[in-house]
Design an enzyme around this catalytic site. Structure first.
Site, PDB file in Angstrom:
ATOM      1  CG  ASP A 200      -0.344  -0.354   2.507  1.00 18.36           C
ATOM      2  OD1 ASP A 200       0.889  -0.550   2.571  1.00 18.36           O
ATOM      3  OD2 ASP A 200      -1.089  -0.451   3.511  1.00 18.36           O
TER       4      ASP A 200
ATOM      5  CG  HIS B  58     -24.197   1.901  50.850  1.00 17.54           C
ATOM      6  ND1 HIS B  58     -23.055   1.270  50.431  1.00 17.54           N
ATOM      7  CD2 HIS B  58     -23.802   2.852  51.732  1.00 17.54           C
ATOM      8  CE1 HIS B  58     -22.004   1.802  51.039  1.00 17.54           C
ATOM      9  NE2 HIS B  58     -22.431   2.776  51.828  1.00 17.54           N
TER      10      HIS B  58
ATOM     11  CD  GLN C 157      10.455  -1.725  10.109  1.00 19.05           C
ATOM     12  OE1 GLN C 157       9.350  -2.204   9.849  1.00 19.05           O
ATOM     13  NE2 GLN C 157      11.590  -2.290   9.713  1.00 19.05           N
TER      14      GLN C 157
ATOM     15  CB  SER D 115     -43.254  -1.205  24.529  1.00 20.53           C
ATOM     16  OG  SER D 115     -43.600  -2.576  24.592  1.00 20.53           O
TER      17      SER D 115
ATOM     18  CE  LYS E 165     -41.725  -0.158  28.876  1.00 16.35           C
ATOM     19  NZ  LYS E 165     -41.081  -0.435  30.169  1.00 16.35           N
TER      20      LYS E 165
ATOM     21  CB  SER F 131      -0.002  -3.792  10.210  1.00 11.76           C
ATOM     22  OG  SER F 131      -0.504  -3.296   8.989  1.00 11.76           O
TER      23      SER F 131
ATOM     24  CG  LEU G  89      -1.605   0.881  14.262  1.00 13.32           C
ATOM     25  CD1 LEU G  89      -0.217   0.954  13.648  1.00 13.32           C
ATOM     26  CD2 LEU G  89      -1.869   2.100  15.143  1.00 13.32           C
TER      27      LEU G  89
END
Length: 456
Positions: A92, A171, A248, A296, A302, A341, A344
């Site tokens: 590429d 709580h 690299q 719904s 709803k 590769s 990414l």
């Protein structure tokens, strides 16, 4: 079957395509190619500007104009030509180089130096800088504006509801009252800390060859200070941060830092989504209905908190992706392996799910309506929360076992206003202290919550 929003495998490009279209020029295959071309062009211009490389003389205005147009006005047809070349090269980045040589052939001045396109570069020199530029544009032009929009929307709500007293729950049980605005202000403060960190992440880059030592550069031009030239290119020309120590590959630590920071923002937003979902469930917020919408398939009444649920779900997917990229990308065998590769190529996917979530949260916030009566009813039913100030005043005046006495009166059971007033009247404390305690109500016992909300 042709690719469309109906046939796309990923909902990012299918159902949610309209919400993620701003990312296509940045994180798509086209976007990656566009940034590769930009890096290659700017590198050639950097070589031409360097006095120590006489074989590439400073370019004329005409040559720079042609190169600038390729870098800043990259067309889809150019990307398609690169993909056509790649079918032959099966590489590429090399296909990008060949496309640029084709374009350079249009002008003798550039054709004469076409072999300096991709000069001394390994593919990763081009790729790492392209990824950094992608992330910068995605962060600065799409992600951060939406993050700030969310924080501002919640801030406006916090200030508007600063004086609305509300029963706290620790709580899951009744606790000292707060105001609804103060609880929203907490979220704003947390989000803005993460926004600052996301914006402040340095985006690093390198252009130092196959193993990071400028081997090829120095073999051709040993007298050139290639490290200084690389720094000037990365920081001066591209506006990124120079990384002087790499193999690299640029080691991707900054990508982990960026994605971890975005994930923290997302985690806070999940917390917000769940809390608002809970307040809707308690009836503290109503939701504006939209004509024609159905909540719904079987229950016509709803009105569900679907926007906050959609946001929470997409944030979870985004964070799972960010976690994998942040833990995988900084690891590469010896001077490099290729496992980064394919990973990414997914840089934009977590960001896409994030912006889907951000839009959903914003939509949900826009539907919220306060149900003041319901909040007040809950608060007025919990006079036991005033046990805290009463026992604190008892401590001030030396009453024995104040905590224990209030515990006996209130723990695990509700009490009425009258019962609390009777308890206060029987206390051995100054009369003026009794008067002040009797003035207390759950709605009035909010400390400085309103002030905190208003100053956010």
């Amino acid at each position: 079957m042709q690719l469309s929003s109906l046939t796309a495998v990923s909902p990012v490009d299918g159902r949610y395509a309209g919400k993620t279209s701003s990312l296509r020029p940045i994180f798509s295959e086209y976007g990656l190619i566009r940034f590769r071309v930009m890096v290659e062009v700017r590198w050639l211009q950097r070589l031409a500007a360097h006095a120590g490389i006489p074989e590439v003389a400073p370019f004329s205005a005409e040559a720079n104009a042609l190169l600038d147009s390729l870098a800043s006005d990259f067309q889809l047809e150019h990307a398609e030509r690169i993909k056509e070349i790649e079918r032959t090269t099966n590489h590429d980045v090399k296909a990008v180089e060949y496309l640029l040589k084709e374009q350079a052939a249009k002008l003798p001045e550039l054709a004469a130096v076409s072999e300096f396109i991709h000069f001394a570069c390994t593919s990763e020199d081009i790729n790492n800088l392209s990824h950094a530029l992608m992330l910068r544009e995605g962060r600065d032009s799409v992600l951060l504006p939406l993050m700030r929009q969310i924080a501002e929307a919640i801030r406006e709500l916090a200030v508007k509801l600063a004086d609305v007293p509300m029963l706290s729950r620790t709580h899951g049980q009744p606790a000292s009252p707060t105001t609804l605005g103060k609880e929203l202000a907490n979220v704003v403060y947390r989000l803005e800390r993460q926004i600052k960190q996301v914006a402040g992440i340095e985006l690093l880059g390198k252009i130092n060859g196959a193993v990071g030592n400028y081997n090829a550069h120095l073999s051709a031009y040993p007298e050139v200070d290639w490290e200084a030239n690389a720094r000037q290119f990365i920081e001066g020309d591209l506006g990124l941060t120079f990384n002087p120590y790499t193999t690299q590959i640029e080691p991707h630590d900054y990508i982990a830092e960026l994605f971890d920071a975005i994930a923290r923002f997302n985690t806070i937003l999940i917390d917000f989504d769940r809390d608002v979902w809970g307040y809707i469930s308690l009836g503290y917020f109503k939701q504006k209905t939209v004509a024609g919408e159905i909540g719904s398939s079987t229950m016509p009444h709803k009105v569900n908190p679907i926007d906050f649920e959609n946001s929470e779900g997409n944030l979870g997917i985004a964070n799972a992706l960010f976690q994998h990229l942040a833990s995988k990308l900084p690891i590469s065998r010896w001077q490099r392996d290729l496992t980064d590769s394919t990973v990414l190529r997914n840089l934009g996917v977590g960001i896409a799910h994030s912006i889907i979530a951000y839009e959903a949260s914003l939509k949900g916030i826009g539907k919220l309506e306060l149900n003041a009566q319901r909040i007040a009813e809950d608060l007025d039913a919990c006079w036991e929360v005033l046990a805290e100030p009463v026992q604190t005043v008892m401590r001030r005046y030396g009453v024995e076992n104040p905590y224990e006495k209030l515990k006996e009166l209130t723990r695990g059971k509700g009490i009425s206003a009258e019962a609390l007033q009777t308890f206060i009247e029987e206390l051995a404390i100054p009369a003026e202290a009794k008067v002040e305690l009797k003035k207390l109500t759950p709605a009035g016992y909010v400390g400085n919550a309103a002030a905190q909300a208003k100053r956010i």
